[in-house]
Write a protein that holds these residues in place. Structure first.
Motif, PDB file in Angstrom:
ATOM      1  N   GLU A  96       0.812  -1.213   0.000  1.00 54.82           N
ATOM      2  CA  GLU A  96       0.000   0.000   0.000  1.00 54.82           C
ATOM      3  C   GLU A  96       0.850   1.269   0.000  1.00 54.82           C
ATOM      4  OE1 GLU A  96      -3.340  -0.151   2.694  1.00 54.82           O
ATOM      5  OE2 GLU A  96      -4.028  -2.023   1.793  1.00 54.82           O
ATOM      6  N   GLY A  97       2.138   1.138  -0.286  1.00 51.46           N
ATOM      7  CA  GLY A  97       2.999   2.295  -0.482  1.00 51.46           C
ATOM      8  C   GLY A  97       3.662   2.854   0.752  1.00 51.46           C
ATOM      9  N   ASN A  98       3.575   2.169   1.891  1.00 49.74           N
ATOM     10  CA  ASN A  98       4.277   2.618   3.096  1.00 49.74           C
ATOM     11  C   ASN A  98       5.758   2.312   2.960  1.00 49.74           C
ATOM     12  OD1 ASN A  98       1.883   3.394   4.759  1.00 49.74           O
ATOM     13  ND2 ASN A  98       1.410   1.231   4.455  1.00 49.74           N
ATOM     14  N   LEU A  99       6.606   3.270   3.349  1.00 45.83           N
ATOM     15  CA  LEU A  99       8.046   3.095   3.241  1.00 45.83           C
ATOM     16  C   LEU A  99       8.584   2.189   4.338  1.00 45.83           C
ATOM     17  CD1 LEU A  99       9.271   6.720   2.475  1.00 45.83           C
ATOM     18  CD2 LEU A  99       9.076   4.796   0.893  1.00 45.83           C
ATOM     19  N   ILE A 100       9.477   1.298   3.941  1.00 44.44           N
ATOM     20  CA  ILE A 100      10.139   0.407   4.880  1.00 44.44           C
ATOM     21  C   ILE A 100      11.645   0.530   4.658  1.00 44.44           C
ATOM     22  CG2 ILE A 100      10.513  -1.977   5.586  1.00 44.44           C
ATOM     23  CD1 ILE A 100       7.648  -2.525   4.583  1.00 44.44           C
ATOM     24  N   GLU A 101      12.360   0.813   5.743  1.00 47.34           N
ATOM     25  CA  GLU A 101      13.811   0.882   5.700  1.00 47.34           C
ATOM     26  C   GLU A 101      14.366  -0.401   6.323  1.00 47.34           C
ATOM     27  OE1 GLU A 101      17.319   3.919   7.168  1.00 47.34           O
ATOM     28  OE2 GLU A 101      15.654   3.539   8.528  1.00 47.34           O
ATOM     29  N   ILE A 102      15.369  -0.972   5.663  1.00 48.98           N
ATOM     30  CA  ILE A 102      16.126  -2.074   6.249  1.00 48.98           C
ATOM     31  C   ILE A 102      17.511  -1.513   6.512  1.00 48.98           C
ATOM     32  CG2 ILE A 102      17.022  -4.404   5.919  1.00 48.98           C
ATOM     33  CD1 ILE A 102      14.638  -4.815   3.955  1.00 48.98           C
ATOM     34  N   CYS A 103      17.990  -1.664   7.744  1.00 45.65           N
ATOM     35  CA  CYS A 103      19.127  -0.888   8.214  1.00 45.65           C
ATOM     36  C   CYS A 103      20.079  -1.739   9.042  1.00 45.65           C
ATOM     37  CB  CYS A 103      18.567   0.257   9.066  1.00 45.65           C
ATOM     38  SG  CYS A 103      19.778   1.283   9.860  1.00 45.65           S
ATOM     39  N   SER A 104      21.383  -1.428   8.937  1.00 44.12           N
ATOM     40  CA  SER A 104      22.382  -2.049   9.802  1.00 44.12           C
ATOM     41  C   SER A 104      23.449  -1.029  10.169  1.00 44.12           C
ATOM     42  CB  SER A 104      23.051  -3.227   9.108  1.00 44.12           C
ATOM     43  OG  SER A 104      24.081  -3.771   9.920  1.00 44.12           O
ATOM     44  N   ASP A 105      23.889  -1.106  11.418  1.00 48.20           N
ATOM     45  CA  ASP A 105      25.035  -0.290  11.822  1.00 48.20           C
ATOM     46  C   ASP A 105      26.339  -1.075  11.658  1.00 48.20           C
ATOM     47  OD1 ASP A 105      25.074  -2.049  13.991  1.00 48.20           O
ATOM     48  OD2 ASP A 105      24.543  -0.528  15.464  1.00 48.20           O
ATOM     49  N   GLY A 106      26.230  -2.356  11.254  1.00 50.80           N
ATOM     50  CA  GLY A 106      27.392  -3.179  10.973  1.00 50.80           C
ATOM     51  C   GLY A 106      28.052  -3.787  12.197  1.00 50.80           C
ATOM     52  N   LYS A 107      27.479  -3.576  13.366  1.00 49.63           N
ATOM     53  CA  LYS A 107      28.110  -4.067  14.599  1.00 49.63           C
ATOM     54  C   LYS A 107      27.693  -5.479  14.969  1.00 49.63           C
ATOM     55  CE  LYS A 107      28.709   0.593  16.281  1.00 49.63           C
ATOM     56  NZ  LYS A 107      28.336   1.590  17.253  1.00 49.63           N
ATOM     57  N   GLY A 108      26.731  -6.032  14.249  1.00 52.69           N
ATOM     58  CA  GLY A 108      26.335  -7.413  14.476  1.00 52.69           C
ATOM     59  C   GLY A 108      25.538  -7.648  15.731  1.00 52.69           C
ATOM     60  N   GLU A 109      24.957  -6.625  16.282  1.00 55.33           N
ATOM     61  CA  GLU A 109      24.191  -6.786  17.531  1.00 55.33           C
ATOM     62  C   GLU A 109      22.723  -6.974  17.249  1.00 55.33           C
ATOM     63  OE1 GLU A 109      25.206  -3.533  20.109  1.00 55.33           O
ATOM     64  OE2 GLU A 109      27.296  -3.863  19.758  1.00 55.33           O
TER      65      GLU A 109
END
Length: 131
Positions: free
Chosen positions: A118-131
């Motif tokens: 339905e057009g809602n934005l989804i961010e997939i994110c990592s800080d790279g710290k593996g936590e």
């Protein structure tokens, strides 16, 4: 006050349940009605509610944006930079709409954006710290 839930008001409940349950791997227990939700690991509820149900409960009509909804975003965190790419590729193979491909940003996060049905934005994110 303490935040308790985030809810999306949806047009097509079954399509949205399939997306969030099957593709985003949320443990939604859907009984076919106009509302469903899940308590996340952080204790916040993520809910889906049919627009018609909400409007009937509140005896009020609302306006809803069309197309990509830039009003808000939902962020899903993954442990490693490579996981952003893996999730993005998996979702692209499933036919999800890409908004922004995996990119390592100058501020140190690796992110990508997709859109739900339905057009809602989804961010997939990592800080790279593996936590």
């Amino acid at each position: 006050m303490k935040q308790g839930a985030i809810a999306l008001c949806v047009d097509d409940m079954e399509k949205m349940v399939r997306f969030y349950r099957d593709l985003m791997r949320m443990e939604l227990d859907y009984d076919g009605g106009g509302f469903t939700g899940v308590r996340t690991a952080g204790g916040i509820y993520f809910n889906l509610c049919e627009r018609e149900l909400l409007e009937s409960q509140l005896s009020r009509k609302f306006d809803y944006p069309g197309g990509l909804n830039g009003k808000m975003e939902i962020t899903f965190n993954v442990p490693h930079f490579a996981d952003v790419d893996l999730e993005y590729d998996r979702l692209m193979e499933a036919g999800v709409q890409s908004v922004y491909p995996p990119t390592t940003e100058p501020y140190g996060l690796r992110i990508c954006y997709i859109a739900d049905p339905e057009g809602n934005l989804i961010e997939i994110c990592s800080d790279g710290k593996g936590e």
